[in-house]
Design a protein around this motif. Structure first.
Motif, short mmCIF file in Angstrom:
data_model
loop_
_atom_site.label_atom_id
_atom_site.label_comp_id
_atom_site.label_asym_id
_atom_site.label_seq_id
_atom_site.Cartn_x
_atom_site.Cartn_y
_atom_site.Cartn_z
N LYS A 115 -1.28 -7.92 -1.90
CA LYS A 115 -0.80 -6.58 -1.57
C LYS A 115 -0.50 -5.80 -2.85
CE LYS A 115 2.16 -6.25 1.82
NZ LYS A 115 3.36 -6.49 2.66
N VAL A 116 -1.19 -4.69 -3.02
CA VAL A 116 -1.02 -3.85 -4.22
C VAL A 116 -0.67 -2.43 -3.80
CG1 VAL A 116 -2.18 -2.86 -6.24
CG2 VAL A 116 -2.64 -5.23 -5.57
N THR A 117 0.34 -1.87 -4.44
CA THR A 117 0.72 -0.48 -4.18
C THR A 117 0.37 0.38 -5.39
OG1 THR A 117 2.50 -1.05 -2.65
CG2 THR A 117 2.62 1.10 -3.70
N VAL A 118 -0.35 1.46 -5.13
CA VAL A 118 -0.75 2.39 -6.19
C VAL A 118 0.13 3.63 -6.11
CG1 VAL A 118 -2.62 3.83 -7.09
CG2 VAL A 118 -3.13 1.55 -6.17
N PHE A 119 0.78 3.95 -7.22
CA PHE A 119 1.62 5.14 -7.30
C PHE A 119 0.82 6.28 -7.93
CE2 PHE A 119 4.62 1.76 -6.80
CZ PHE A 119 5.74 2.32 -6.19
N GLY A 120 0.42 7.23 -7.09
CA GLY A 120 -0.32 8.40 -7.58
C GLY A 120 -1.82 8.27 -7.37
N ILE A 121 -2.41 9.29 -6.74
CA ILE A 121 -3.87 9.27 -6.53
C ILE A 121 -4.51 10.61 -6.90
CG2 ILE A 121 -3.81 10.02 -4.10
CD1 ILE A 121 -6.10 7.96 -3.64
N GLY A 136 -11.04 -7.88 -1.74
CA GLY A 136 -10.31 -8.22 -0.53
C GLY A 136 -8.82 -7.96 -0.64
N ILE A 137 -8.44 -7.13 -1.58
CA ILE A 137 -7.02 -6.81 -1.80
C ILE A 137 -6.59 -5.68 -0.88
CG2 ILE A 137 -5.41 -5.83 -3.50
CD1 ILE A 137 -6.97 -7.37 -5.65
N ASP A 138 -5.39 -5.80 -0.34
CA ASP A 138 -4.82 -4.79 0.55
C ASP A 138 -4.10 -3.74 -0.32
OD1 ASP A 138 -3.73 -3.36 2.61
OD2 ASP A 138 -2.13 -4.80 3.03
N VAL A 139 -4.60 -2.50 -0.31
CA VAL A 139 -4.07 -1.45 -1.18
C VAL A 139 -3.36 -0.36 -0.37
CG1 VAL A 139 -4.61 0.25 -2.97
CG2 VAL A 139 -5.95 -1.86 -2.81
N ASN A 140 -2.13 -0.04 -0.77
CA ASN A 140 -1.40 1.10 -0.23
C ASN A 140 -1.24 2.15 -1.32
OD1 ASN A 140 -0.73 0.34 2.52
ND2 ASN A 140 0.49 -1.28 1.60
N VAL A 141 -1.19 3.40 -0.92
CA VAL A 141 -1.07 4.49 -1.89
C VAL A 141 0.16 5.34 -1.58
CG1 VAL A 141 -2.17 6.54 -2.88
CG2 VAL A 141 -3.57 4.58 -2.21
N ILE A 184 7.01 0.08 1.91
CA ILE A 184 6.47 -0.89 0.97
C ILE A 184 7.44 -2.05 0.75
CG2 ILE A 184 5.56 -1.22 -1.36
CD1 ILE A 184 3.92 0.66 0.46
N LYS A 185 6.96 -3.27 0.93
CA LYS A 185 7.78 -4.46 0.62
C LYS A 185 6.86 -5.66 0.42
CE LYS A 185 8.70 -5.64 5.49
NZ LYS A 185 9.76 -5.91 6.49
N ASN A 186 7.39 -6.63 -0.28
CA ASN A 186 6.69 -7.90 -0.53
C ASN A 186 5.32 -7.70 -1.16
OD1 ASN A 186 8.91 -9.00 0.78
ND2 ASN A 186 7.86 -9.14 2.76
N ILE A 187 5.23 -6.78 -2.10
CA ILE A 187 3.94 -6.54 -2.76
C ILE A 187 3.72 -7.55 -3.88
CG2 ILE A 187 4.01 -4.09 -2.20
CD1 ILE A 187 4.72 -3.53 -5.12
N LYS A 192 12.44 -4.24 -6.44
CA LYS A 192 12.83 -4.42 -5.04
C LYS A 192 11.63 -4.37 -4.10
CE LYS A 192 17.34 -2.26 -5.85
NZ LYS A 192 18.17 -1.06 -5.59
N LEU A 193 10.55 -3.76 -4.54
CA LEU A 193 9.36 -3.65 -3.70
C LEU A 193 8.59 -4.96 -3.63
CD1 LEU A 193 8.01 -0.21 -4.99
CD2 LEU A 193 9.51 -0.62 -3.05
N PHE A 194 8.86 -5.84 -4.58
CA PHE A 194 8.11 -7.09 -4.65
C PHE A 194 8.66 -8.15 -3.68
CE2 PHE A 194 6.70 -5.03 -8.45
CZ PHE A 194 5.45 -5.54 -8.71
N PHE A 195 9.98 -8.25 -3.60
CA PHE A 195 10.58 -9.28 -2.78
C PHE A 195 11.76 -8.75 -1.98
CE2 PHE A 195 8.34 -11.72 -5.87
CZ PHE A 195 7.95 -12.88 -5.22
N SER A 196 11.63 -8.79 -0.65
CA SER A 196 12.78 -8.48 0.17
C SER A 196 13.70 -9.70 0.16
CB SER A 196 12.35 -8.19 1.62
OG SER A 196 11.78 -9.34 2.20
#
Length: 460
Positions: free
Chosen positions: A320-326, A351-356, A380-383, A405-409
């Protein structure tokens, strides 16, 4: 032909064709001193403006609501004007060749509504020769008028920097050109009504067209050099930012930094220049080399994200990867030709799950262009990795503790701790300190602080 006096006395009107990041600021600013018709073919965009919403976020809702400019998508209103400014985009095709459809379409529209004694000024970025060789014949055909006798043309390259609140339309020197001395002087006087920094009279229309296209090509080449240095220094395990700070102490060292180069100017304009050069029998070497480096940087960032996920013992498929800014640059809602999408698409190939997350990006444009929906930071959590791709002001208030905090709840950390008796879930969450991958493309965070907090930190 004395259009300037007519405009000044409000006996004649100015039209601005194309109400985007360039056209809308022009229309709003000219409307403070003249009668203006703002025209755009997009019904949705025009309706937003009529509702007082600035879709460009360049001038603000207040200015849109208060302007005296007439905003319309009915081209018949252009017949009321004697001074026309064409400010439509000039993108590129998939094969990197110029896409002149917008400027050709605008020329047809203006031509159908052109009256004797008018001046048409093009602001769209083009290669030298487009105004006189392509646009003028269209204007003549559509209007039935003769250029140089019934109407005249000029070129004044746009220099607006989207999202920049310091270098504004009024404070940037305006290059102007005309087909002859009379039109040049008229065009210069009209622009001088709003340009505080003054105007520069180019020797010819082709000179003005060329000046614009090399401005962005020069920046592109310089950034490409920085990106190449970043690739080299990363292989040497040397921090590029630290090198640039040291080198920057010399008075004549140019202040450029590595990064993604997209958008509708720097990432596009060099191809207009190289296209025309190829037509003349010359194959560009430096310009195209720089373009290739910059075009490949999204893939390079994605590859290094994957490498760091491997270092963190993460399973790549399903990570799980979160991208800040697009958006294509900071503090701007424009997603056209953003190179952040290259990072996202490359990660998806693994095959990575990406959120923006992006508080400024135009949601509708983002979906129509890339089929991407934005996420809220609350979702966003557990990224496994965070990529800070665009340094919006809104992101600068986020600190490294907030990111962690976004990496581990707490719940996730507890479940991990139940499986690993060496980890105390209620202590400092040491497990997370070894598994948080932070990709900081523009160096928003301090490397030492990030590494001291246990991040696997990487930047250009």
């Amino acid at each position: 032909m004395n259009i300037y006096d007519g405009i000044k006395e409000r006996k004649e009107k100015i039209s601005v064709v194309g109400l985007g990041y360039v056209g809308m600021p022009l229309a709003i600013t000219f409307a403070k001193v003249a009668d203006v018709i703002g025209f755009d073919i997009s019904i949705e965009k025009v309706q937003s403006y009529l509702n007082g919403i600035d879709v460009t976020k360049e001038v603000g809702n207040k200015a849109i609501k208060e302007t005296t400019a007439v905003i319309t998508n009915e081209e018949k209103h252009l017949r009321e004007c004697k001074f026309h400014i064409v400010a439509v985009p000039t993108p590129i095709n998939n094969d990197k060749t110029p896409n002149l459809k917008p400027v050709i379409g605008a020329s047809k529209t203006v031509g159908r509504n052109l009256t004797k004694g008018s001046i048409v000024v093009f602001e769209s970025t083009v290669y030298p020769g487009v105004t006189e060789d392509i646009c003028v014949p269209i204007l003549e055909k559509e209007s039935g008028l003769k250029c140089g006798i019934d109407f005249k043309v000029g070129y004044s390259p746009e220099r607006i920097n989207p999202g920049d609140k310091v270098h504004r339309l009024e404070t940037i020197i305006k290059v102007v050109s005309g087909m002859d001395e009379e039109s040049l002087n008229e065009i210069a006087k009209v622009y001088e009504m709003i340009i505080e920094a003054g105007v520069y009279k180019a020797e010819s229309i082709k000179v003005a067209e060329a000046a614009k296209v090399i401005e962005n090509s020069q920046r592109d080449i310089n950034i490409a050099f920085m990106n190449e240095l970043s690739i080299i220094f990363n292989k040497m395990n040397i921090d590029t930012n630290a090198v640039l700070k040291a080198a920057g102490t010399k008075w004549n060292f140019l202040n450029f930094s590595p990064g993604l180069v997209g958008g509708h100017c720097i990432g596009v304009d060099p191809y207009y220049l190289t296209y025309k050069a190829a037509e003349m029998g010359y194959h560009s070497q430096i310009v195209l080399s720089g373009r290739k480096i910059n075009d490949d940087m999204g893939k390079y960032v994605a590859e290094n994200t994957v490498k760091n996920l491997i270092k963190a013992d993460k399973q790549i498929k399903g990570a799980k990867v979160t991208v800040f800014g697009i958006t294509f640059k900071e503090n701007c809602p424009d997603v056209r030709n953003t190179k952040v999408i290259d990072i996202i698409r490359e990660l998806e190939e693994f095959g990575i799950d990406v959120n923006v997350i992006d508080p400024l990006a135009d949601k509708e444009d983002l979906w129509n262009e890339y089929r991407i929906n934005l996420s809220s930071i609350d979702e966003i959590k557990n990224i496994d990795a965070a990529i800070f791709a665009v340094p919006h002001e809104e992101f600068k208030v986020i600190n490294l503790k907030d990111v962690k905090k976004l990496f581990f709840s707490r719940e996730y950390a507890t479940s991990i701790a139940s499986k690993k008796d060496t980890i105390q879930a209620n202590s400092n969450l040491n497990y997370e300190n070894k598994n948080a991958v932070l990709i900081d493309i523009k160096g928003m965070f301090e490397r030492k602080e990030a590494e001291d907090m246990g991040y696997l930190y990487w930047r250009l």
